[in-house]
Design a protein around this motif. Structure first.
Motif, PDB file in Angstrom:
ATOM      1  N   ILE A 209       0.870  -1.173   0.000  1.00  0.00           N
ATOM      2  CA  ILE A 209       0.000   0.000   0.000  1.00  0.00           C
ATOM      3  C   ILE A 209       0.905   1.219   0.000  1.00  0.00           C
ATOM      4  O   ILE A 209       1.759   1.376   0.875  1.00  0.00           O
ATOM      5  CB  ILE A 209      -0.936   0.032   1.226  1.00  0.00           C
ATOM      6  N   PHE A 210       0.719   2.085  -0.991  1.00  0.00           N
ATOM      7  CA  PHE A 210       1.505   3.308  -1.110  1.00  0.00           C
ATOM      8  C   PHE A 210       0.594   4.502  -0.848  1.00  0.00           C
ATOM      9  O   PHE A 210      -0.578   4.496  -1.229  1.00  0.00           O
ATOM     10  CB  PHE A 210       2.120   3.423  -2.502  1.00  0.00           C
ATOM     11  N   SER A 211       1.124   5.530  -0.205  1.00  0.00           N
ATOM     12  CA  SER A 211       0.310   6.684   0.141  1.00  0.00           C
ATOM     13  C   SER A 211       1.138   7.961   0.089  1.00  0.00           C
ATOM     14  O   SER A 211       2.349   7.949   0.342  1.00  0.00           O
ATOM     15  CB  SER A 211      -0.280   6.506   1.546  1.00  0.00           C
ATOM     16  N   THR A 212       0.471   9.083  -0.243  1.00  0.00           N
ATOM     17  CA  THR A 212       1.117  10.380  -0.120  1.00  0.00           C
ATOM     18  C   THR A 212       1.191  10.725   1.363  1.00  0.00           C
ATOM     19  O   THR A 212       0.580  10.066   2.204  1.00  0.00           O
ATOM     20  CB  THR A 212       0.319  11.456  -0.868  1.00  0.00           C
ATOM     21  N   LEU A 219      -2.328   3.944  -3.446  1.00  0.00           N
ATOM     22  CA  LEU A 219      -2.300   2.854  -4.417  1.00  0.00           C
ATOM     23  C   LEU A 219      -2.193   1.558  -3.635  1.00  0.00           C
ATOM     24  O   LEU A 219      -1.259   1.360  -2.866  1.00  0.00           O
ATOM     25  CB  LEU A 219      -1.106   3.001  -5.363  1.00  0.00           C
ATOM     26  N   VAL A 220      -3.171   0.677  -3.837  1.00  0.00           N
ATOM     27  CA  VAL A 220      -3.213  -0.599  -3.124  1.00  0.00           C
ATOM     28  C   VAL A 220      -2.950  -1.712  -4.125  1.00  0.00           C
ATOM     29  O   VAL A 220      -3.738  -1.920  -5.054  1.00  0.00           O
ATOM     30  CB  VAL A 220      -4.572  -0.817  -2.434  1.00  0.00           C
ATOM     31  N   VAL A 221      -1.834  -2.409  -3.947  1.00  0.00           N
ATOM     32  CA  VAL A 221      -1.479  -3.534  -4.806  1.00  0.00           C
ATOM     33  C   VAL A 221      -1.608  -4.798  -3.974  1.00  0.00           C
ATOM     34  O   VAL A 221      -0.764  -5.068  -3.116  1.00  0.00           O
ATOM     35  CB  VAL A 221      -0.046  -3.390  -5.358  1.00  0.00           C
ATOM     36  N   ASP A 222      -2.650  -5.545  -4.210  1.00  0.00           N
ATOM     37  CA  ASP A 222      -2.975  -6.711  -3.381  1.00  0.00           C
ATOM     38  C   ASP A 222      -2.958  -7.966  -4.239  1.00  0.00           C
ATOM     39  O   ASP A 222      -3.516  -7.986  -5.342  1.00  0.00           O
ATOM     40  CB  ASP A 222      -4.344  -6.530  -2.736  1.00  0.00           C
ATOM     41  N   ARG A 223      -2.337  -9.026  -3.744  1.00  0.00           N
ATOM     42  CA  ARG A 223      -2.269 -10.276  -4.495  1.00  0.00           C
ATOM     43  C   ARG A 223      -3.611 -10.994  -4.565  1.00  0.00           C
ATOM     44  O   ARG A 223      -3.870 -11.759  -5.493  1.00  0.00           O
ATOM     45  CB  ARG A 223      -1.223 -11.210  -3.865  1.00  0.00           C
ATOM     46  N   ILE A 228      -6.158  -1.124  -6.491  1.00  0.00           N
ATOM     47  CA  ILE A 228      -7.066   0.024  -6.411  1.00  0.00           C
ATOM     48  C   ILE A 228      -6.270   1.320  -6.288  1.00  0.00           C
ATOM     49  O   ILE A 228      -5.269   1.398  -5.569  1.00  0.00           O
ATOM     50  CB  ILE A 228      -8.014  -0.109  -5.198  1.00  0.00           C
ATOM     51  N   TRP A 229      -6.724   2.355  -6.992  1.00  0.00           N
ATOM     52  CA  TRP A 229      -6.191   3.714  -6.861  1.00  0.00           C
ATOM     53  C   TRP A 229      -7.257   4.532  -6.133  1.00  0.00           C
ATOM     54  O   TRP A 229      -8.399   4.624  -6.573  1.00  0.00           O
ATOM     55  CB  TRP A 229      -5.896   4.295  -8.229  1.00  0.00           C
ATOM     56  N   ILE A 230      -6.896   5.145  -5.013  1.00  0.00           N
ATOM     57  CA  ILE A 230      -7.833   5.920  -4.205  1.00  0.00           C
ATOM     58  C   ILE A 230      -7.417   7.387  -4.239  1.00  0.00           C
ATOM     59  O   ILE A 230      -6.307   7.736  -3.835  1.00  0.00           O
ATOM     60  CB  ILE A 230      -7.870   5.417  -2.747  1.00  0.00           C
ATOM     61  N   SER A 231      -8.315   8.242  -4.726  1.00  0.00           N
ATOM     62  CA  SER A 231      -8.018   9.673  -4.827  1.00  0.00           C
ATOM     63  C   SER A 231      -8.488  10.400  -3.577  1.00  0.00           C
ATOM     64  O   SER A 231      -9.055   9.801  -2.660  1.00  0.00           O
ATOM     65  CB  SER A 231      -8.679  10.265  -6.074  1.00  0.00           C
ATOM     66  N   LYS A 235     -12.630   8.310  -3.817  1.00  0.00           N
ATOM     67  CA  LYS A 235     -13.140   7.539  -4.950  1.00  0.00           C
ATOM     68  C   LYS A 235     -12.170   6.412  -5.269  1.00  0.00           C
ATOM     69  O   LYS A 235     -10.967   6.631  -5.407  1.00  0.00           O
ATOM     70  CB  LYS A 235     -13.302   8.445  -6.175  1.00  0.00           C
ATOM     71  N   LYS A 236     -12.684   5.206  -5.387  1.00  0.00           N
ATOM     72  CA  LYS A 236     -11.857   4.039  -5.647  1.00  0.00           C
ATOM     73  C   LYS A 236     -11.932   3.657  -7.119  1.00  0.00           C
ATOM     74  O   LYS A 236     -13.022   3.478  -7.663  1.00  0.00           O
ATOM     75  CB  LYS A 236     -12.294   2.861  -4.775  1.00  0.00           C
ATOM     76  N   LEU A 237     -10.774   3.551  -7.725  1.00  0.00           N
ATOM     77  CA  LEU A 237     -10.692   3.180  -9.135  1.00  0.00           C
ATOM     78  C   LEU A 237      -9.999   1.828  -9.243  1.00  0.00           C
ATOM     79  O   LEU A 237      -8.838   1.681  -8.857  1.00  0.00           O
ATOM     80  CB  LEU A 237      -9.899   4.241  -9.912  1.00  0.00           C
ATOM     81  N   GLU A 238     -10.728   0.840  -9.730  1.00  0.00           N
ATOM     82  CA  GLU A 238     -10.151  -0.492  -9.865  1.00  0.00           C
ATOM     83  C   GLU A 238      -9.210  -0.531 -11.064  1.00  0.00           C
ATOM     84  O   GLU A 238      -9.541  -0.036 -12.143  1.00  0.00           O
ATOM     85  CB  GLU A 238     -11.266  -1.531 -10.031  1.00  0.00           C
ATOM     86  N   LEU A 239      -8.048  -1.135 -10.869  1.00  0.00           N
ATOM     87  CA  LEU A 239      -7.021  -1.169 -11.906  1.00  0.00           C
ATOM     88  C   LEU A 239      -6.824  -2.584 -12.427  1.00  0.00           C
ATOM     89  O   LEU A 239      -7.131  -3.563 -11.750  1.00  0.00           O
ATOM     90  CB  LEU A 239      -5.697  -0.642 -11.341  1.00  0.00           C
ATOM     91  N   ARG A 240      -6.303  -2.654 -13.622  1.00  0.00           N
ATOM     92  CA  ARG A 240      -6.010  -3.943 -14.240  1.00  0.00           C
ATOM     93  C   ARG A 240      -4.519  -4.231 -14.134  1.00  0.00           C
ATOM     94  O   ARG A 240      -3.681  -3.359 -14.410  1.00  0.00           O
ATOM     95  CB  ARG A 240      -6.429  -3.947 -15.710  1.00  0.00           C
TER      96      ARG A 240
END
Length: 270
Positions: A209-212, A219-223, A228-231, A235-240
């Motif tokens: 999990i990366f954060s400002t 930015l949440v990178v989960d196996r 997910i990108w959270i602004s 707002k949660k944006l699902e990533l591919r």
């Protein structure tokens, strides 16, 4: 997996804390060191670029590349490839096997030396550059008078994601073993990704999990689930997920993050 293995192996072998490193022949002061020096070959293109092929117990060959005054250690390839091959995704060989024993040969280049015929060349992808084998005495003088440094790479690909608007989310990790828990995040459209002022607040076997600093971007990178990108408005944006190993040419040639970077290979100046 094999690309990650390659990068991990390279980082482990090049984890010297000092900038200068000792070449395989040391200072060529004793008989053992002198024999290693005698078995080392030097090739040049006549334009100030030199490739050194030194004997290596594990890989048969260890490569160095430089201008004759300074040489950098070329990162060794993964198990299954000899040391005269090296990873350089900037040059793509579409005719090579894309999956031989788990290795994508299309992103590997090599130095081809024939000691009996005294011929030498560097293949970068599908491009072959003729080199000349130096005579033993001037080669030894060149090698003993030069300085040697670790591979110049600071970061390597860790994860690549994208959204439906064409933006990429690229995560790097430190190249050296002592820096492999250091991450950087870049976000943006192809060719214009920007480094984000983010830090990893969680990093474990399940992801990162990366954060400002203030948490307005995450930015949440989960196996176990989609990244997910959270602004700032939550707002949660699902990533591919875009597999790194299958997209190394894209990463090194098109994203823009590594534009102009030197990878410490004999193809750096091609």
């Amino acid at each position: 997996m094999h690309s990650r293995h390659l990068l991990a192996t390279a980082a482990a072998l090049l984890s010297s804390t000092s900038w200068a490193i000792e070449p395989p022949w040391g200072k060529a002061e004793n008989l053992g060191e002198q024999r290693i020096l005698e078995k080392t070959s030097v090739c040049t293109d006549g334009k100030g670029h030199y490739v050194v092929l030194a004997p290596d117990e594990q890989k048969t060959t260890q490569l160095f590349y430089g201008d004759g005054k300074t040489f950098v250690q070329v990162a060794p390839p993964p198990w299954g490839l000899a040391g005269d091959s090296f990873l350089d995704p900037r040059f793509f060989n579409k005719t090579a096997n894309e999956n031989f024993r788990g290795i994508d040969y299309r992103v590997f280049s090599e130095v081809e030396l024939d000691k009996e015929k005294k011929t030498c060349s560097v293949r970068c992808g599908e491009k072959t550059i003729a080199f000349t084998v130096m005579e033993a005495e001037p080669a030894a003088k060149l090698l003993t008078g030069a300085k040697y440094e670790p591979n110049p790479q600071k970061y390597v690909p860790h994860a690549l994601l994208r959204d439906t608007d064409g933006n990429y989310y690229f995560v790097e990790r430190g190249f050296r073993s002592e820096d492999e828990k250091k991450f950087r995040v870049h976000v943006g459209p192809k060719g214009s990704l920007k480094l984000q002022e983010m830090k990893d607040i969680i990093s474990d076997s399940e992801g990162q999990i990366f954060s400002t600093k203030k948490g307005e971007l995450r930015l949440v990178v989960d196996r176990a689930q989609a990244p997910i990108w959270i602004s700032g408005n939550k707002k949660k944006l699902e990533l591919r997920v875009v597999p790194v190993e299958q997209n190394l040419p894209l990463i090194y040639n098109e994203l823009g993050v590594y534009s102009g970077a030197r990878l410490g290979t004999p193809c750096d100046d091609q």
